[in-house]
Design a protein around this motif. Structure first.
Motif, mmCIF file in Angstrom:
data_model
loop_
_atom_site.group_PDB
_atom_site.id
_atom_site.type_symbol
_atom_site.label_atom_id
_atom_site.label_comp_id
_atom_site.label_asym_id
_atom_site.label_seq_id
_atom_site.Cartn_x
_atom_site.Cartn_y
_atom_site.Cartn_z
ATOM 1 N N GLY A 1 0.825 -1.119 0.113
ATOM 2 C CA GLY A 1 -0.001 -0.086 0.200
ATOM 3 C C GLY A 1 1.077 1.260 0.051
ATOM 4 N N THR A 2 1.816 1.293 0.859
ATOM 5 C CA THR A 2 2.634 2.584 1.048
ATOM 6 C C THR A 2 3.564 2.670 -0.371
ATOM 7 N N SER A 3 3.924 1.510 -1.002
ATOM 8 C CA SER A 3 4.531 1.651 -2.230
ATOM 9 C C SER A 3 3.696 2.022 -3.149
ATOM 10 N N ALA A 4 2.302 1.668 -3.228
ATOM 11 C CA ALA A 4 1.460 2.116 -4.405
ATOM 12 C C ALA A 4 1.181 3.624 -4.205
ATOM 13 N N ILE A 5 0.869 4.232 -2.841
ATOM 14 C CA ILE A 5 0.965 5.771 -2.766
ATOM 15 C C ILE A 5 2.185 6.322 -3.371
ATOM 16 N N GLN A 6 3.399 5.959 -2.969
ATOM 17 C CA GLN A 6 4.526 6.575 -3.611
ATOM 18 C C GLN A 6 4.651 6.602 -5.092
ATOM 19 N N ILE A 7 4.407 5.448 -5.764
ATOM 20 C CA ILE A 7 4.546 5.539 -7.241
ATOM 21 C C ILE A 7 3.524 5.993 -7.907
ATOM 22 N N ALA A 8 2.164 6.108 -7.457
ATOM 23 C CA ALA A 8 0.950 6.903 -8.081
ATOM 24 C C ALA A 8 1.278 8.238 -7.973
ATOM 25 N N LYS A 9 1.835 8.621 -6.969
ATOM 26 C CA LYS A 9 2.268 10.250 -6.729
ATOM 27 C C LYS A 9 3.281 10.604 -7.694
ATOM 28 N N ALA A 10 4.371 9.652 -7.905
ATOM 29 C CA ALA A 10 5.479 10.009 -8.888
ATOM 30 C C ALA A 10 5.122 10.001 -10.290
ATOM 31 N N MET A 11 3.570 9.436 -10.476
ATOM 32 C CA MET A 11 3.276 9.494 -11.583
ATOM 33 C C MET A 11 2.156 10.635 -12.047
ATOM 34 N N GLY A 12 1.900 11.408 -10.898
ATOM 35 C CA GLY A 12 1.045 12.527 -11.292
ATOM 36 C C GLY A 12 -0.323 12.320 -10.874
ATOM 37 N N ALA A 13 -0.588 11.185 -10.150
ATOM 38 C CA ALA A 13 -2.066 10.975 -9.675
ATOM 39 C C ALA A 13 -2.500 11.537 -8.486
ATOM 40 N N ARG A 14 -3.720 11.684 -8.094
ATOM 41 C CA ARG A 14 -4.427 11.862 -6.893
ATOM 42 C C ARG A 14 -4.674 10.786 -6.128
ATOM 43 N N VAL A 15 -4.148 10.613 -4.940
ATOM 44 C CA VAL A 15 -4.144 9.288 -4.315
ATOM 45 C C VAL A 15 -5.228 9.362 -2.984
ATOM 46 N N ILE A 16 -6.161 8.556 -2.901
ATOM 47 C CA ILE A 16 -6.974 8.406 -1.673
ATOM 48 C C ILE A 16 -6.475 7.024 -1.000
ATOM 49 N N ALA A 17 -5.993 7.201 0.114
ATOM 50 C CA ALA A 17 -5.825 6.107 1.102
ATOM 51 C C ALA A 17 -6.612 5.426 2.055
ATOM 52 N N ALA A 18 -7.041 4.356 1.967
ATOM 53 C CA ALA A 18 -7.872 3.777 3.028
ATOM 54 C C ALA A 18 -7.059 2.877 3.818
ATOM 55 N N ALA A 19 -7.236 3.225 5.249
ATOM 56 C CA ALA A 19 -6.557 2.494 6.204
ATOM 57 C C ALA A 19 -7.492 2.353 7.345
ATOM 58 N N SER A 20 -6.968 1.418 8.635
ATOM 59 C CA SER A 20 -7.931 1.086 9.465
ATOM 60 C C SER A 20 -7.868 2.003 11.002
ATOM 61 N N THR A 21 -6.979 2.897 10.932
ATOM 62 C CA THR A 21 -6.650 3.761 12.180
ATOM 63 C C THR A 21 -6.295 5.117 11.611
ATOM 64 N N ASP A 22 -6.390 6.018 12.672
ATOM 65 C CA ASP A 22 -6.025 7.344 12.253
ATOM 66 C C ASP A 22 -4.562 7.603 12.201
ATOM 67 N N GLU A 23 -4.057 6.762 13.067
ATOM 68 C CA GLU A 23 -2.547 6.886 13.052
ATOM 69 C C GLU A 23 -1.893 6.192 11.588
#
Length: 329
Positions: A153-175
């Protein structure tokens, strides 16, 4: 050498730390002195006899590791004794030494630390293959990442941002959501506070102004799959990456018809075997991105190799953010 030996794949508790003869590399192999090895979800499945690859017994688990070439076998010319490498060979990593196929070893450029290298290949290769090759992600598109605080998941966020995408991340805690924002996510959804199906779909709809995500990156499966797919944008691509939640979901195919959407399988392991030249070019690009600071593994913590069972327990508790890495002294 010493290693964690799996003689009976009934779970983590059956693993034993044993002294073994240090092997010598055969033709096409190298002996790697392991400095660091990361813990991946398949490493849990394989010692439970639940993974698709079932190595002959006994075996040493640990799919991904980094270290120093200690000896080279006949015919190996692109690697030298003393060279730093990372490798994803499926097994062998949870020990002090292992034999690795030379063609699977990634030479490490200067300044690439062992801990990062041991946590690099599987997650970044999976996410790059998923987003760049399979989804054909374009700048300006929106990506929803499920299980976003984990390794892939963290790698997908970074790669999507490197490609100029907007990212919505879904996770189970505020932290975990805060971690996702710290590495580039534009918006987050705490799915404990927005449970599936209805509240989660409403949160996705709100985060995309009603349009839905163009690409959904799903390493989780289970109860999240259908509500996520129902939220997808027109011509969206739903990436089937894995099933960390356990159950393999069934999706109503009429949803694909109604949304003009694609359900896209992501199997980087077979891609690397079937298309080795394309895979090698991808790995070179990822190494370059690491050097440019576009991607960097999120390390939850490092633990001594002797504490492998405690590391498995932490991973099983869903507490891990990013990757757990075992290190040898």
């Amino acid at each position: 050498m010493h290693a964690w030996l799996c003689e009976n794949p009934v779970g983590v508790d059956a693993l034993q730390w044993k002294e073994l003869p240090t092997p010598q590399p055969k033709a096409g192999e190298v002996l790697v002195e392991i400095k660091a090895a990361s813990l991946n979800f398949p490493d849990l499945l394989i010692v439970q006899n639940k993974y698709q690859h079932k190595p002959p017994l006994p075996f040493v688990p640990g799919s991904e590791y980094a270290g120093v070439v200690a000896a080279v076998g006949e015919g190996v010319t692109h690697l030298k004794v003393g060279q730093n490498v990372a490798c994803l060979s499926g097994t062998g990593g949870f020990g002090t030494h292992t034999l690795a196929p030379a063609q699977l070893c990634m030479p490490l450029p200067p300044g690439f630390p062992f801990v990062d290298a041991a946590a690099f290949i599987m997650i970044y290769a999976t996410s790059h293959h998923a987003l760049v090759d399979r989804a054909q992600l374009k700048a300006g598109e929106t990506v929803l990442v499920l299980g976003a605080a984990g390794g892939v998941g963290t790698s997908a966020i970074q790669i999507a941002k490197a490609m100029g995408a907007r990212v919505i991340a879904a996770a189970s805690t505020d932290e975990k959501c805060a971690l996702c924002r710290s590495i580039g996510a534009d918006a987050t959804i705490n799915y404990t506070q927005h449970p599936v199906p209805t509240a989660f779909r409403d949160a996705v709809k709100a985060a995309t102004d009603g349009k839905g995500p163009d690409v959904i990156y799903d390493p989780v499966g289970g109860d999240f799959a259908e509500p996520a797919f129902r939220s997808i944008a027109w011509r969206g691509r739903y990436l089937v990456v894995g099933f960390a939640a356990g159950p393999i979901p069934s999706l109503p195919l009429n949803l694909a018809l109604l949304k003009g959407a694609s359900i896209v399988g992501v199997f980087w392991g077979d891609y690397s075997r079937r298309e080795p030249k394309a895979n090698a070019a991808m790995m070179q690009e990822l190494a370059r991105w690491y050097g440019e600071g576009k991607v960097k593994p999120v390390i939850d913590r490092t633990m001594p190799m002797a504490q492998l069972k405690e590391a498995y327990a932490r991973m099983g508790s869903r507490e891990v953010k990013g990757k757990l890495v075992l290190v040898n002294p």
